[in-house]
Scaffold this motif. Structure first.
Motif, PDB file in Angstrom:
ATOM      1  N   PHE A 290      15.982  -5.013 -52.458  1.00 46.46           N
ATOM      2  CA  PHE A 290      15.213  -4.973 -51.209  1.00 46.46           C
ATOM      3  C   PHE A 290      14.634  -3.579 -50.987  1.00 46.46           C
ATOM      4  O   PHE A 290      13.445  -3.417 -50.659  1.00 46.46           O
ATOM      5  N   ALA A 291      15.457  -2.549 -51.209  1.00 45.77           N
ATOM      6  CA  ALA A 291      14.999  -1.169 -51.027  1.00 45.77           C
ATOM      7  C   ALA A 291      13.869  -0.827 -51.993  1.00 45.77           C
ATOM      8  O   ALA A 291      12.880  -0.190 -51.616  1.00 45.77           O
ATOM      9  N   ALA A 292      14.002  -1.245 -53.255  1.00 44.70           N
ATOM     10  CA  ALA A 292      12.958  -0.959 -54.243  1.00 44.70           C
ATOM     11  C   ALA A 292      11.630  -1.586 -53.826  1.00 44.70           C
ATOM     12  O   ALA A 292      10.558  -0.973 -53.975  1.00 44.70           O
ATOM     13  N   GLY A 293      11.677  -2.816 -53.302  1.00 46.11           N
ATOM     14  CA  GLY A 293      10.452  -3.464 -52.838  1.00 46.11           C
ATOM     15  C   GLY A 293       9.808  -2.711 -51.687  1.00 46.11           C
ATOM     16  O   GLY A 293       8.582  -2.567 -51.629  1.00 46.11           O
ATOM     17  N   LEU A 294      10.645  -2.216 -50.777  1.00 45.83           N
ATOM     18  CA  LEU A 294      10.116  -1.441 -49.651  1.00 45.83           C
ATOM     19  C   LEU A 294       9.455  -0.156 -50.130  1.00 45.83           C
ATOM     20  O   LEU A 294       8.330   0.183 -49.735  1.00 45.83           O
ATOM     21  N   VAL A 295      10.162   0.579 -50.999  1.00 43.56           N
ATOM     22  CA  VAL A 295       9.672   1.881 -51.446  1.00 43.56           C
ATOM     23  C   VAL A 295       8.360   1.752 -52.210  1.00 43.56           C
ATOM     24  O   VAL A 295       7.454   2.589 -52.068  1.00 43.56           O
ATOM     25  N   ALA A 296       8.224   0.701 -53.006  1.00 44.68           N
ATOM     26  CA  ALA A 296       6.982   0.496 -53.760  1.00 44.68           C
ATOM     27  C   ALA A 296       5.792   0.374 -52.816  1.00 44.68           C
ATOM     28  O   ALA A 296       4.665   0.730 -53.190  1.00 44.68           O
ATOM     29  N   GLY A 297       6.023  -0.095 -51.610  1.00 51.40           N
ATOM     30  CA  GLY A 297       4.927  -0.295 -50.661  1.00 51.40           C
ATOM     31  C   GLY A 297       4.370   0.985 -50.080  1.00 51.40           C
ATOM     32  O   GLY A 297       3.228   1.000 -49.607  1.00 51.40           O
ATOM     33  N   TRP A 298       5.153   2.065 -50.078  1.00 55.06           N
ATOM     34  CA  TRP A 298       4.664   3.292 -49.438  1.00 55.06           C
ATOM     35  C   TRP A 298       4.975   4.561 -50.234  1.00 55.06           C
ATOM     36  O   TRP A 298       5.025   5.662 -49.685  1.00 55.06           O
ATOM     37  N   LEU A 299       5.192   4.440 -51.530  1.00 56.42           N
ATOM     38  CA  LEU A 299       5.503   5.609 -52.351  1.00 56.42           C
ATOM     39  C   LEU A 299       4.340   6.607 -52.319  1.00 56.42           C
ATOM     40  O   LEU A 299       3.182   6.243 -52.507  1.00 56.42           O
ATOM     41  N   THR A 300       4.650   7.886 -52.077  1.00 61.49           N
ATOM     42  CA  THR A 300       3.640   8.937 -52.068  1.00 61.49           C
ATOM     43  C   THR A 300       3.594   9.625 -53.438  1.00 61.49           C
ATOM     44  O   THR A 300       4.542   9.511 -54.226  1.00 61.49           O
ATOM     45  N   PRO A 301       2.517  10.362 -53.731  1.00 63.55           N
ATOM     46  CA  PRO A 301       2.468  11.115 -54.994  1.00 63.55           C
ATOM     47  C   PRO A 301       3.644  12.079 -55.144  1.00 63.55           C
ATOM     48  O   PRO A 301       4.186  12.243 -56.235  1.00 63.55           O
TER      49      PRO A 301
ATOM     50  N   LEU B  11      14.453   6.680 -49.584  1.00 69.59           N
ATOM     51  CA  LEU B  11      13.046   6.439 -49.243  1.00 69.59           C
ATOM     52  C   LEU B  11      12.796   5.076 -48.599  1.00 69.59           C
ATOM     53  O   LEU B  11      11.682   4.807 -48.143  1.00 69.59           O
ATOM     54  N   ALA B  12      13.832   4.236 -48.542  1.00 66.26           N
ATOM     55  CA  ALA B  12      13.661   2.903 -47.946  1.00 66.26           C
ATOM     56  C   ALA B  12      13.521   2.963 -46.432  1.00 66.26           C
ATOM     57  O   ALA B  12      13.135   1.976 -45.802  1.00 66.26           O
ATOM     58  N   ARG B  13      13.872   4.112 -45.831  1.00 70.59           N
ATOM     59  CA  ARG B  13      13.716   4.322 -44.380  1.00 70.59           C
ATOM     60  C   ARG B  13      14.533   3.317 -43.566  1.00 70.59           C
ATOM     61  O   ARG B  13      14.075   2.812 -42.541  1.00 70.59           O
ATOM     62  N   ASN B  14      15.710   3.031 -44.035  1.00 68.00           N
ATOM     63  CA  ASN B  14      16.576   2.074 -43.342  1.00 68.00           C
ATOM     64  C   ASN B  14      17.994   2.667 -43.325  1.00 68.00           C
ATOM     65  O   ASN B  14      18.697   2.643 -44.331  1.00 68.00           O
ATOM     66  N   GLN B  15      18.372   3.214 -42.185  1.00 66.54           N
ATOM     67  CA  GLN B  15      19.653   3.920 -42.089  1.00 66.54           C
ATOM     68  C   GLN B  15      20.852   3.009 -42.282  1.00 66.54           C
ATOM     69  O   GLN B  15      21.872   3.410 -42.833  1.00 66.54           O
ATOM     70  N   ARG B  16      20.759   1.760 -41.836  1.00 65.48           N
ATOM     71  CA  ARG B  16      21.882   0.842 -42.010  1.00 65.48           C
ATOM     72  C   ARG B  16      22.064   0.477 -43.478  1.00 65.48           C
ATOM     73  O   ARG B  16      23.180   0.379 -43.980  1.00 65.48           O
ATOM     74  N   LEU B  17      20.948   0.270 -44.163  1.00 61.44           N
ATOM     75  CA  LEU B  17      21.026   0.007 -45.600  1.00 61.44           C
ATOM     76  C   LEU B  17      21.684   1.190 -46.309  1.00 61.44           C
ATOM     77  O   LEU B  17      22.567   1.004 -47.158  1.00 61.44           O
ATOM     78  N   LYS B  18      21.266   2.395 -45.941  1.00 64.37           N
ATOM     79  CA  LYS B  18      21.837   3.600 -46.548  1.00 64.37           C
ATOM     80  C   LYS B  18      23.334   3.696 -46.263  1.00 64.37           C
ATOM     81  O   LYS B  18      24.124   4.070 -47.128  1.00 64.37           O
ATOM     82  N   GLN B  19      23.738   3.336 -45.061  1.00 64.93           N
ATOM     83  CA  GLN B  19      25.149   3.366 -44.693  1.00 64.93           C
ATOM     84  C   GLN B  19      25.953   2.370 -45.517  1.00 64.93           C
ATOM     85  O   GLN B  19      27.033   2.691 -46.023  1.00 64.93           O
ATOM     86  N   PHE B  20      25.440   1.149 -45.660  1.00 63.79           N
ATOM     87  CA  PHE B  20      26.160   0.127 -46.422  1.00 63.79           C
ATOM     88  C   PHE B  20      26.322   0.537 -47.885  1.00 63.79           C
ATOM     89  O   PHE B  20      27.396   0.381 -48.476  1.00 63.79           O
ATOM     90  N   ILE B  21      25.242   1.065 -48.469  1.00 64.24           N
ATOM     91  CA  ILE B  21      25.319   1.526 -49.859  1.00 64.24           C
ATOM     92  C   ILE B  21      26.311   2.679 -49.977  1.00 64.24           C
ATOM     93  O   ILE B  21      27.091   2.769 -50.934  1.00 64.24           O
TER      94      ILE B  21
ATOM     95  N   ILE C 162      10.503   2.909 -62.393  1.00 66.66           N
ATOM     96  CA  ILE C 162       9.643   3.973 -61.860  1.00 66.66           C
ATOM     97  C   ILE C 162       8.176   3.610 -62.019  1.00 66.66           C
ATOM     98  O   ILE C 162       7.354   3.804 -61.100  1.00 66.66           O
ATOM     99  N   ALA C 163       7.809   3.060 -63.172  1.00 62.96           N
ATOM    100  CA  ALA C 163       6.408   2.667 -63.399  1.00 62.96           C
ATOM    101  C   ALA C 163       5.969   1.626 -62.374  1.00 62.96           C
ATOM    102  O   ALA C 163       4.842   1.685 -61.850  1.00 62.96           O
ATOM    103  N   ALA C 164       6.836   0.671 -62.053  1.00 57.99           N
ATOM    104  CA  ALA C 164       6.498  -0.355 -61.054  1.00 57.99           C
ATOM    105  C   ALA C 164       6.347   0.270 -59.674  1.00 57.99           C
ATOM    106  O   ALA C 164       5.451  -0.099 -58.902  1.00 57.99           O
ATOM    107  N   LEU C 165       7.222   1.221 -59.345  1.00 55.24           N
ATOM    108  CA  LEU C 165       7.113   1.898 -58.048  1.00 55.24           C
ATOM    109  C   LEU C 165       5.799   2.665 -57.944  1.00 55.24           C
ATOM    110  O   LEU C 165       5.118   2.621 -56.911  1.00 55.24           O
ATOM    111  N   VAL C 166       5.463   3.376 -59.010  1.00 51.73           N
ATOM    112  CA  VAL C 166       4.258   4.207 -58.998  1.00 51.73           C
ATOM    113  C   VAL C 166       3.000   3.362 -58.842  1.00 51.73           C
ATOM    114  O   VAL C 166       2.053   3.751 -58.143  1.00 51.73           O
ATOM    115  N   ARG C 167       2.966   2.189 -59.463  1.00 47.09           N
ATOM    116  CA  ARG C 167       1.774   1.340 -59.315  1.00 47.09           C
ATOM    117  C   ARG C 167       1.860   0.443 -58.070  1.00 47.09           C
ATOM    118  O   ARG C 167       1.025  -0.434 -57.874  1.00 47.09           O
ATOM    119  N   LYS C 168       2.908   0.687 -57.244  1.00 44.43           N
ATOM    120  CA  LYS C 168       3.090   0.001 -55.955  1.00 44.43           C
ATOM    121  C   LYS C 168       3.213  -1.518 -56.122  1.00 44.43           C
ATOM    122  O   LYS C 168       2.694  -2.292 -55.309  1.00 44.43           O
TER     123      LYS C 168
END
Length: 228
Positions: free
Chosen positions: A95-106, A145-155, A186-192
């Motif tokens: 779930f986090a990887a899908g979120l991050v791919a949507g807004w990854l910055t350079p 980078l997922a911007r979800n504090q609860r997810l970060k806490q659970f992990i 990483i390649a998938a994240l970079v190409r969003k």
């Protein structure tokens, strides 16, 4: 007088707990091994009282077991432990990887690439443990980078078990293939590409899980024999 000594005892207990915990996670105290209060006290230069308190805390967290008439034993990961931890990681990290791919910055992409290149350099030089330490930053970066504090806490609550199982896979020859999979993620994240990032993370975690299970299952059993 007792009020003055409590902070010292507390600090020594925390020091003992941190040292023993790290020894377990780094496999200096292997699963199934007996821990002696006297030996730990001598090794760490700490009296037995804070050592005993630290071991009780570690027992509450599941890293050690206190067995009557046998002593204190480093807990051995069970099949159930591995299955449950990887089930949770799969749900949360994909779930986090899908979120991050949507807004990854350079700048974020550069961070992933720098860690990956460091891991590859260590691997090429035969420094597998350092390669592992650099490569696993992929997972923490994605969670951050997922911007979800609860997810970060659970992990974070799975942290000790995640580290233990990761080192277990490292010991069983997983480093090279895991690094290759990280490169694909990483390649998938970079190409969003959120869908690909999730799928690649799922495949990566399941491959890790299967190695950990093979190292734990009795002879003659395979991960495919277990329920999904």
């Amino acid at each position: 007088m007792s009020g003055r000594t409590k902070p010292v005892i507390l600090n020594l207990r925390e020091k003992a707990r941190a040292a023993i915990r790290q020894g377990i996670l780094d496999l200096r105290y292997p699963a199934g091994s007996l821990l002696s209060e006297n030996q730990l006290a001598e090794e760490l230069g700490i009296s037995r009282t804070p050592i005993r308190e630290a071991l009780r805390e570690l027992a509450a967290g599941g890293l050690v077991r206190i067995l009557p008439q046998r002593g204190i034993v480093v807990s051995e990961p069970t099949v159930q432990d591995i299955v449950e931890v990887y089930q949770l990681r799969e749900q949360l990290e994909c779930f986090a990887a899908g979120l991050v791919a949507g807004w990854l910055t350079p700048a974020d992409a550069e961070g992933f690439q720098a860690d990956h290149e460091e891991a590859l350099a260590h691997m090429k030089a035969g420094r597998e443990r350092k390669a592992y330490d650099a490569s696993v930053r992929l997972h923490s970066r994605i969670v951050d980078l997922a911007r979800n504090q609860r997810l970060k806490q659970f992990i974070g609550e799975l942290g000790d078990q995640v580290h233990r199982f990761g080192l277990l896979t490292l010991r069983h020859g997983r480093a090279g293939s895991a690094l290759a999979e990280h490169g694909e993620i990483i390649a998938a994240l970079v190409r969003k590409d959120s869908e690909a990032a999730e799928a690649l993370m799922r495949a990566h975690l399941r491959a890790d899980r299967d190695i950990a299970l093979r190292a734990t299952l009795p002879a003659g059993f395979s991960p495919v024999d277990l329920p999904a």
